[in-house]
Write an enzyme that holds these catalytic residues in place. Structure first.
Site, mmCIF file in Angstrom:
data_model
loop_
_atom_site.group_PDB
_atom_site.id
_atom_site.type_symbol
_atom_site.label_atom_id
_atom_site.label_comp_id
_atom_site.label_asym_id
_atom_site.label_seq_id
_atom_site.Cartn_x
_atom_site.Cartn_y
_atom_site.Cartn_z
ATOM 1 N N ASP A 63 0.015 22.330 43.021
ATOM 2 C CA ASP A 63 0.536 23.475 42.314
ATOM 3 C C ASP A 63 1.965 23.563 41.228
ATOM 4 O O ASP A 63 2.901 22.929 41.579
ATOM 5 C CB ASP A 63 0.342 24.965 43.339
ATOM 6 C CG ASP A 63 0.743 25.809 41.910
ATOM 7 O OD1 ASP A 63 -0.204 25.892 41.204
ATOM 8 O OD2 ASP A 63 1.343 26.903 42.435
ATOM 9 N N GLU A 74 -4.397 20.670 38.610
ATOM 10 C CA GLU A 74 -5.002 22.274 37.560
ATOM 11 C C GLU A 74 -4.826 21.295 35.848
ATOM 12 O O GLU A 74 -3.669 21.007 35.142
ATOM 13 C CB GLU A 74 -4.147 23.255 37.420
ATOM 14 C CG GLU A 74 -4.301 24.020 38.858
ATOM 15 C CD GLU A 74 -3.467 25.610 37.840
ATOM 16 O OE1 GLU A 74 -4.083 26.358 39.399
ATOM 17 O OE2 GLU A 74 -2.687 25.063 38.701
ATOM 18 N N ASP A 99 2.390 29.936 46.036
ATOM 19 C CA ASP A 99 2.561 28.353 46.407
ATOM 20 C C ASP A 99 1.656 27.259 46.639
ATOM 21 O O ASP A 99 1.387 26.813 45.907
ATOM 22 C CB ASP A 99 4.092 27.909 45.212
ATOM 23 C CG ASP A 99 4.221 28.117 44.158
ATOM 24 O OD1 ASP A 99 4.008 29.151 43.815
ATOM 25 O OD2 ASP A 99 6.122 28.115 43.666
#
Ligand code: ZN
Length: 409
Positions: A191, A275, A371
């Site tokens: 992340d 992501e 996170d």
């Protein structure tokens, strides 16, 4: 597997060599601007493109008219037309994709990104000492450079460019690497955050650097000083160089950090799940459009700046090619809800994340660093992408896009 790698070194030029470099870079800029003007005219008049072979014919004419244009190596000047061709190809592609700003190629200004390429014939000579390398450049002779690391593979071409603190040479090399294979399958979800640069699903974290923030006061001071000076005066020029040097320093720190961080992650894992972030769109959104002006512009700008500051996009690129080199792969997942979903029970709600740093599931009361929770969700998404193939992700993304599109009345 054969890969392309570049190696950049600071040149140690004599004053006459420096003058020659200035001249060649100037001639290349001249050709770029001349050719671009022709292409621009043809495009604006009848939407036509002038091919680079045609431009090379113009180049011969210009050379006959202007003596100083016959000094630089011909190939370096022809290379300019090739580069311009690529710039136009990219422009046409973006136009076809209906990009908001297709980016029409720009004219070059003196003193900004001065550079030229030597497409062929660059070779290394015997080193002068352990730290001083020697390169033979066609038509220009021997150049010395500070050799900070070994050059690998065979040199394809070289680019000589000016930074604010001097001239540099960058060798583009073909390097053969043994087809890599990671020893064991190790998958990790990461992340990317603002406070912490990267949080891994296994709990490891990498703190970021913010070189821009650290140097912003100094920059502001010089910028203020600059505004008081008369434009193009010698004192103005001195401060301008100082400002450029700080920017270069910031860039170097950032790049160095991103290399270290990406190597650290790429070397220890075979699959990395991230992501898919559209950094460009994120930075654009703060201002909004005329019809739809952005809210919290200042706050978003602050966030955007730190996103840019930490260079996520560059990080993504570094991780991608390092994984390729080491035989691993990168899997991208949909960023939807990864920060709002509980990694234990799957309950998804905005309320789960009351603060930026803390996650507390309202359904199962699971408490975790926000996170880390997101990184675990990303890893889980990665596993499902790997299990059901990429198509599933693509269709999920499509649905998401359609849902977001406002209905027309
Ligand atoms: Zn839960």
């Amino acid at each position: 597997m054969i890969i392309q790698k570049s190696f950049k070194y600071e040149l140690r030029l004599t004053s006459s060599q420096e003058e020659a470099c200035c001249q060649i870079a100037g001639a290349c800029r001249f050709v770029w601007n001349k050719s671009l003007a022709l292409k621009k005219e043809a495009w604006e008049k009848d939407k036509k493109n002038i091919h680079r072979f045609e431009l090379d014919r113009f180049l011969t004419e210009w050379k006959n008219e202007l003596d100083w244009l016959s000094f630089p190596p011909s190939q370096s000047l022809q290379q300019v037309n090739k580069d311009l061709d690529v710039a136009f190809k990219n422009f046409f592609r973006r136009l076809k994709e209906k990009k908001e700003d297709p980016g029409f190629p720009k004219f070059k200004k003196k003193g900004r990104n001065d550079s030229f390429r030597i497409p062929q014939g660059v070779c290394l000579a015997d080193q002068l000492s352990k730290k001083v390398g020697v390169v033979k450049v066609p038509k220009l002779g021997k150049f010395f450079f500070t050799k900070t690391r070994e050059i690998e593979g065979s040199i394809k071409h070289a680019t000589i460019s000016r930074m604010c603190d001097g001239w540099y040479i960058s060798f583009n090399c073909k390097v053969e690497i043994i087809d890599p294979k990671k020893e064991k399958e190790l998958i990790v979800g990461i992340d990317r955050g603002v406070k912490r640069f990267v949080m891994c699903s296994d709990g490891k974290e990498i703190k970021g650097v913010s070189p821009f923030k650290r140097n912003s006061k100094k920059l502001a001071r010089f910028q203020k000083e600059l505004s008081k000076k008369k434009k193009f005066s010698s004192n103005w020029g001195k401060i301008k160089i100082k400002i450029k040097t700080i920017h270069l320093h910031i860039r170097n720190i950032r790049k160095d950090f991103l290399h270290k961080a990406s190597s650290q992650i790429a070397n220890s894992h075979s699959i990395i799940v991230m992501e898919k972030l559209q950094t460009k769109n994120m930075t654009k959104s703060a201002k909004g459009t005329i019809d739809n002006p952005g809210k919290n512009v200042t706050a978003k700008r602050g966030l955007n700046r730190s996103i840019l500051d930490q260079g996520w996009y560059m990080f993504q690129q570094f991780v991608e090619y390092k994984m390729l080199w080491t035989g691993g792969r990168v899997v991208y997942v949909n960023p939807r809800y990864t920060s709002q979903r509980c990694s234990v029970c799957g309950h998804t709600s905005k309320e789960n994340r009351k603060t930026q740093t803390f996650f507390c599931c309202l359904s199962c009361m699971h408490k975790e660093n926000a996170d880390l929770n997101a990184a675990k969700n990303i890893l889980a998404e990665g596993h499902s992408v790997l299990a059901c193939g990429v198509e599933a992700l693509a269709s999920a993304m499509k649905q998401e896009l359609q849902a977001r599109r406002p209905s027309t009345v």
